[in-house]
Write a protein that holds these residues in place. Structure first.
Motif, PDB file in Angstrom:
ATOM      1  N   ALA A 102       0.827  -1.207   0.000  1.00  0.00           N
ATOM      2  CA  ALA A 102       0.000   0.000   0.000  1.00  0.00           C
ATOM      3  C   ALA A 102       0.863   1.260   0.000  1.00  0.00           C
ATOM      4  O   ALA A 102       0.558   2.229  -0.714  1.00  0.00           O
ATOM      5  CB  ALA A 102      -0.935  -0.003   1.199  1.00  0.00           C
ATOM      6  N   LEU A 103       1.932   1.275   0.774  1.00  0.00           N
ATOM      7  CA  LEU A 103       2.809   2.441   0.801  1.00  0.00           C
ATOM      8  C   LEU A 103       3.524   2.621  -0.528  1.00  0.00           C
ATOM      9  O   LEU A 103       3.732   3.755  -0.993  1.00  0.00           O
ATOM     10  CB  LEU A 103       3.816   2.316   1.945  1.00  0.00           C
ATOM     11  N   GLN A 104       3.881   1.519  -1.171  1.00  0.00           N
ATOM     12  CA  GLN A 104       4.487   1.600  -2.491  1.00  0.00           C
ATOM     13  C   GLN A 104       3.528   2.196  -3.511  1.00  0.00           C
ATOM     14  O   GLN A 104       3.933   2.936  -4.417  1.00  0.00           O
ATOM     15  CB  GLN A 104       4.920   0.214  -2.968  1.00  0.00           C
ATOM     16  N   GLN A 105       2.243   1.875  -3.366  1.00  0.00           N
ATOM     17  CA  GLN A 105       1.242   2.281  -4.349  1.00  0.00           C
ATOM     18  C   GLN A 105       0.495   3.553  -3.969  1.00  0.00           C
ATOM     19  O   GLN A 105      -0.453   3.941  -4.652  1.00  0.00           O
ATOM     20  CB  GLN A 105       0.233   1.142  -4.536  1.00  0.00           C
ATOM     21  N   LEU A 106       0.919   4.216  -2.893  1.00  0.00           N
ATOM     22  CA  LEU A 106       0.196   5.382  -2.396  1.00  0.00           C
ATOM     23  C   LEU A 106       0.049   6.464  -3.458  1.00  0.00           C
ATOM     24  O   LEU A 106      -0.967   7.164  -3.513  1.00  0.00           O
ATOM     25  CB  LEU A 106       0.919   5.929  -1.160  1.00  0.00           C
ATOM     26  N   ARG A 107       1.018   6.597  -4.322  1.00  0.00           N
ATOM     27  CA  ARG A 107       0.963   7.633  -5.358  1.00  0.00           C
ATOM     28  C   ARG A 107       0.133   7.196  -6.566  1.00  0.00           C
ATOM     29  O   ARG A 107      -0.075   7.988  -7.490  1.00  0.00           O
ATOM     30  CB  ARG A 107       2.383   8.003  -5.811  1.00  0.00           C
TER      31      ARG A 107
END
Length: 292
Positions: A245-250
């Protein structure tokens, strides 16, 4: 919770989930402070650990003060960051006001709302309306208040992120999860709308929709409901989901786990189809309501 479609660990496509490794750019985009609502265990605690590893200070919010203090000590000892514990019932009408008071002048650049699980899992009429109201406030009023208060500050600074942890139940009604499904649908649609409004102003918004995840609460709930192999069934790991999720936040507005992992890059995943829908409908609506 067990939602729209059950997926066990054996069903989930294998994909290596890399650790976050670019601390300078991550902090440049989200600043030095993150607020994690629902941080006492499970995926909330996993988010806190990974953000602390990025050098971010963490505001840990939950009702279990003992668990928060334990996590605070761990983060400060292992990563040298600051951590603030805020004991707060997020179903209270003044929850956001209390959070704003507790955070003071700290510049919160990333908000993760990971609260609002259904503690009842019952047919609608089998739970008192007053109890449903607590779930309703936690998953609607508090989500709105927090998004408005902290999101407004992020927009003023021109950077930040909002990550709303949701559920497959948001995608449609589910027997015995009526209120949970309805309130998670509210969060999903609000988050997607905010993504459309904020994506060009430096603030990222991501809805993370998950089915099941390996947490003590999930295991205890399954055991209470007499689910076969409740304590041994393979389930997705909270740490892997948080990292993804943090990787895909953007790449908002919506990440559906694990379905989005099963679609090869460049093809239409469920999450990317929702993104296309938000863009298309926003463009169509602008003809009648304006594009401001």
């Amino acid at each position: 919770m067990s939602l729209h479609k059950e997926r066990t660990g054996a069903d989930i496509p294998e994909r290596r989930i890399n650790r976050l490794d670019d601390k300078p750019s991550f902090q440049l985009r989200y600043g030095n402070w993150a607020l994690i609502a629902g941080a006492s265990h499970g995926i909330g605690a996993a988010f806190a650990r990974q953000l602390a590893a990025q050098g971010m200070n963490c505001i840990l919010v939950a009702r279990n003060e003992t668990a928060l203090e334990s996590l605070k000590a761990e983060l400060e000892a292992q990563h040298g960051v600051q951590a603030l514990c805020v004991k707060q019932d997020l179903s209270a009408t003044d929850a956001t006001a209390r959070l704003l008071e507790a955070t003071g002048n700290r510049q919160v650049g990333l908000v993760i709302y990971n609260a609002g699980g259904d503690p009842f899992i019952s047919q609608f009429l089998n739970t008192d309306a007053g109890q449903w109201m607590k779930l309703l406030r936690m998953n609607t009023q508090t989500v709105m208040d927090i998004s408005h208060a902290f999101g407004g500050r992020m927009i003023e600074r021109g950077r930040g992120g909002l990550l709303l942890v949701g559920s497959h139940a948001a995608l449609g009604g589910v027997r015995k999860l009526g209120m949970y499904s309805a309130t998670k649908g509210f969060s999903l649609n609000l988050g997607e709308s905010l993504w459309a409004e904020w994506k060009d102003q430096g603030v990222d918004v991501l809805n993370l929709l998950i089915s099941t995840v390996d947490t003590p609460t999930m295991r205890e709930t399954m055991q209470r409901l007499n689910i076969p192999n409740a304590m041994t069934m393979p389930l997705p790991q909270a740490d892997d989901i948080a990292c993804l999720a943090l990787q895909q936040l953007r790449n908002g507005p919506t990440l559906i786990h694990p379905e989005d992992l099963a679609v090869p890059a460049g093809e239409g995943s469920p999450g990317s189809l929702r993104r296309d829908h938000v863009i298309t409908k926003s463009t169509e609506a602008a003809q009648f309501i304006g594009n401001d």
